[in-house]
Every structure is written in C-alpha cells, then in structure tokens.
Write a protein that holds these residues in place. Structure first.
Motif, short mmCIF file in Angstrom:
data_model
loop_
_atom_site.label_atom_id
_atom_site.label_comp_id
_atom_site.label_asym_id
_atom_site.label_seq_id
_atom_site.Cartn_x
_atom_site.Cartn_y
_atom_site.Cartn_z
N ARG A 21 0.83 -1.21 0.00
CA ARG A 21 0.00 0.00 0.00
C ARG A 21 0.86 1.26 0.00
O ARG A 21 0.54 2.25 -0.64
CB ARG A 21 -0.93 -0.01 1.23
CG ARG A 21 -2.11 -0.96 1.07
CD ARG A 21 -3.23 -0.58 2.03
NE ARG A 21 -2.82 -0.75 3.42
CZ ARG A 21 -3.05 -1.84 4.13
NH1 ARG A 21 -3.69 -2.87 3.57
NH2 ARG A 21 -2.67 -1.92 5.39
N ASP B 259 -3.38 -0.60 -4.04
CA ASP B 259 -4.50 -0.76 -3.11
C ASP B 259 -4.60 -2.24 -2.74
O ASP B 259 -5.32 -3.01 -3.37
CB ASP B 259 -5.80 -0.28 -3.76
CG ASP B 259 -6.98 -0.35 -2.79
OD1 ASP B 259 -6.75 -0.59 -1.60
OD2 ASP B 259 -8.14 -0.19 -3.25
N ALA B 260 -3.85 -2.65 -1.72
CA ALA B 260 -3.78 -4.06 -1.32
C ALA B 260 -4.59 -4.28 -0.06
O ALA B 260 -4.56 -3.47 0.87
CB ALA B 260 -2.33 -4.47 -1.09
N ARG B 261 -5.31 -5.39 -0.04
CA ARG B 261 -6.15 -5.73 1.11
C ARG B 261 -5.86 -7.17 1.54
O ARG B 261 -5.61 -8.03 0.71
CB ARG B 261 -7.63 -5.56 0.78
CG ARG B 261 -7.98 -4.13 0.37
CD ARG B 261 -9.47 -3.96 0.12
NE ARG B 261 -9.77 -2.59 -0.28
CZ ARG B 261 -9.95 -1.59 0.57
NH1 ARG B 261 -9.85 -1.83 1.87
NH2 ARG B 261 -10.21 -0.37 0.14
N THR C 153 -5.35 -2.63 -7.88
CA THR C 153 -5.75 -3.27 -6.63
C THR C 153 -5.23 -4.70 -6.58
O THR C 153 -4.99 -5.33 -7.61
CB THR C 153 -7.28 -3.30 -6.46
OG1 THR C 153 -7.84 -4.12 -7.49
CG2 THR C 153 -7.86 -1.90 -6.54
N SER D 197 -5.73 -8.30 -3.81
CA SER D 197 -6.31 -8.86 -2.59
C SER D 197 -5.54 -10.11 -2.20
O SER D 197 -5.22 -10.95 -3.05
CB SER D 197 -7.80 -9.21 -2.80
OG SER D 197 -7.94 -10.23 -3.76
N ASP E 165 -5.18 -9.92 -8.54
CA ASP E 165 -4.99 -8.53 -8.92
C ASP E 165 -5.87 -8.21 -10.12
O ASP E 165 -6.43 -9.11 -10.75
CB ASP E 165 -3.51 -8.23 -9.23
CG ASP E 165 -3.02 -8.95 -10.48
OD1 ASP E 165 -3.50 -8.62 -11.58
OD2 ASP E 165 -2.16 -9.84 -10.36
N ASP E 166 -6.01 -6.93 -10.42
CA ASP E 166 -6.83 -6.50 -11.55
C ASP E 166 -5.95 -5.97 -12.69
O ASP E 166 -6.32 -5.02 -13.37
CB ASP E 166 -7.83 -5.43 -11.11
CG ASP E 166 -7.15 -4.17 -10.60
OD1 ASP E 166 -5.90 -4.20 -10.42
OD2 ASP E 166 -7.83 -3.16 -10.39
#
Length: 366
Positions: free
Chosen positions: A252, A257-259, A296, A298, A314-315
């Motif tokens: 991040r 945008d990592a979750r 992003t 996840s 990822d996207d």
C-alpha cells in the motif's frame, strides 16, 4: 498382452471348464442355453479387472439362466465376480447384486421345475452359500486395503526421498552461496583497491580492471537477491504468517490498493508452511508491482482443516487464455509448494487480472 490379462484369461477358462464339467456330470435334461450360460459365466471373468461391475452383472445373469435350466451347479463364477468387484472398490454394487441374487436364485429354481418354494430355498443354499459369499467379499476387501496401504507406503517413501533430496539441494546451495560470496567478495575488494590506487596515483585505470570490479559488484548483488531465502539464521530470522500484514502495508505504501483477509484459526501452522506462505505472498505482490500494471490486489489466507490456502488476486492487464510466462519467481514458488506436498495454480483470471493460489497441507498435532 500383460501378465495380469493372461492370468485373468487362464482363470476364466479354468472356471468355465469347471462349470461345464459340473453341468455335464449332473443328471438333468440337455439344455443348450444352460451349457452356454455355464461357459459364458466363466469366460466373463476375463474382464473382471477392466469392468468389474459389468462382469458382476454378467455372471449373475448367467448363474440365474443355468439355474432356471435345471443345472444344480454352484455359482462359482459369481463368487469370483463379487471378489473382483469388492477389490476394485465397488462394495455397494456387490452388496446390492448379492441381495438380489439371494432372492432371485430361489425363483430361478422354481422356474426349473421344483414343486414348492421350500425346496427351492433349500436348494438355493447349496448353489449360493451365504458363507462363501461373505468370504468372497471379505477377501476382496482385505486385498483392496492391503493394496491401498502398499500404495500409501510407496507414496510416503517417494515423498521422503524427494524431501531428503530437496534438503540436500538446500544444503549444497547454502554451501555454494557461502563459497561464492567469499570468493567474489575477495575479487571485488581487490579490484576496488586497485582502481582506488590507480586513481590516487593519477594513472589510467584499465578497462579490464573496471570490468572485473563491476562484474564482482553485480555478481554479489545477484547472489544476495537469489539466495536470500537460504539464509535462515539467527541474524536474519525466517519470516512467517505473522509478517504477511507487513507485506500488505508495504504494497500500500508503494501505491497499490492491497487488502488482506484472514479466515480461520492459524494456531498450529508449522514453521515451514508459514515461511512458504510468506514467500508466496511476497513474490506474488512483487510480481503485481513489477509486471501487472494493477491498481488493486487482494490477499486471502484461509485456514482450513488440514490445509492452508493462500490466494493473491490482482486487476492487472493479464487476460484469460494467455499462458503465464514461467519466470524465476513462479518457478521458485512452485518448488517451495511442491517440497511441502502442496499444489500451486498461477494463471490469468476469467474476469481479468492474475491469480496465484497455493494449497499447503497442514498436519495439526493430535
């Protein structure tokens, strides 16, 4: 032709001859369908390994046919078929067929001309004895369990041998790392000293000396980057699952945008599994930052019974159907996962982007 097929053929022919001999020696009216059923029931056993359920049905039908034709011959071929079906793992089919046979044999005997049902049931016990039927099924199950244990033992030996080979490779890699690092450091230091002295004296530095210095620096840098994971000593303690949140925070900080999502209870995860999970997340996030052009990402860690599942999505610009290029990072992840007996999938997602998913076995203490 394989040895097993030859053995099956010999057994089938032997049973067919035995049944036909028993039919010929009995006192009953000649019946072509009865003789044909005796021979067909025995010969059907030649396919008992390839199609055990079909052979079970065929021998049952043949037995009923020659019983209805008046041949008081034990259903030997059917007992062989029950044994083969249970050995192949078709226990339910064998039980259902046997229950059906227990009811159908008396009916076939009534069709053959017996005067009453009591005599038919009495004679059915002679041609289809329950004890022999149970013994055939028990023998098949015993051999199936023995083969399964033998397969598991062989698989365990292979896994042990592979793990020992991996440990030996790791030991050799560490030794090689230490040796090369020392030698390259000596070369690099000597070259830098020579370059420094040449500059201090105002002399021209030979291009070959500069090349040696630069090559030494690059080699040392490559060794540290490539073999860093092999240095699990006290000064650099190994990372684990508890350090994964730090990786996500670093991602991040770098603008991604990592979750992170963690499911289940992580107690009891072996250290080796935790280290591998950390490296998978680390390499996956590194690849996202370097190659994916993603906004992003996840990270999901799922603690399941007997397994730890790590998934990083990822996207980015990866598209479904495009084969991933097996770079050093992916190969390293696959080797780590394979060494623990797990599985790894790394491929573009249908909805776009890329997914890395690993499942690692976790043996919790009893």
């Amino acid at each position: 032709m394989s040895r097993a097929r030859i053995v099956d053929g010999v057994i089938a022919a032997g049973v067919a001859v035995a049944l036909l001999s028993a039919g010929l020696s009995a006192d009953h009216p000649p019946s072509v369908p009865g003789y044909a059923a005796l021979v067909a029931g025995g010969l059907a056993l030649a396919a008992r390994r390839r199609a055990p359920v079909a052979v079970l049905a065929a021998t049952a039908v043949c037995a009923l046919v020659y019983q209805a034709a008046g041949f008081e011959v034990p259903v030997v071929a059917y007992l062989f078929a029950v044994y083969a079906a249970v050995r192949a793992g078709h226990r339910i089919a064998a039980v259902v067929a046997s229950v059906g046979m227990l009811a159908a044999v008396p009916l076939a005997l009534l069709v053959s001309g017996l005067p009453d049902a009591s005599q038919a049931f009495t004679q059915s016990r002679d041609v289809l004895q329950l004890a022999w039927l149970i013994a055939a099924g028990a023998a098949g199950e015993a051999l199936r369990q023995a083969e399964r244990r033998a397969d598991e033992a062989e698989r365990t030996r292979e896994e042990t041998a592979r793990r020992r080979a991996d440990e030996e490779r790791l030991h050799i890699a560490r030794e090689l790392h230490d040796s090369l690092t020392h030698q390259i450091s000596v070369i690099k230091v000597q070259a830098e000293v020579a370059v420094h002295l040449a500059h201090k004296r105002g002399e021209d530095v030979p291009e070959s000396l500069l090349a040696i210095r630069d090559a030494g620096r690059e080699a040392a840098r490559e060794l540290r980057a490539t073999l860093e994971a092999l240095r699990d000593d006290d000064k650099n303690p190994p990372r684990g699952l508890d350090d994964v949140p730090d990786l996500v925070r670093q991602a991040r900080t770098a603008g991604l945008d990592a979750r992170l999502t963690i499911e289940g209870d992580g107690a009891g995860v072996p250290a080796a599994v935790g280290r591998t999970a950390y490296r998978i997340v680390q390499e996956a996030l590194t690849n996202v930052a370097r190659h994916a052009a993603a906004a992003t990402a996840s990270v999901r860690i799922d603690h399941r019974p007997g397994a730890l599942v790590i998934r990083v999505d990822d996207d980015g610009r990866a598209t479904a159907g495009a084969a991933p290029v097996p770079g050093v990072g992916l190969l390293g992840m696959r080797e780590r996962v394979t060494a623990l007996g797990g599985r790894l999938e790394a491929a573009p997602r249908t909805e776009g982007g890329f997914r890395v998913e690993a499942e690692l076995p976790v043996d919790h203490p009893a």
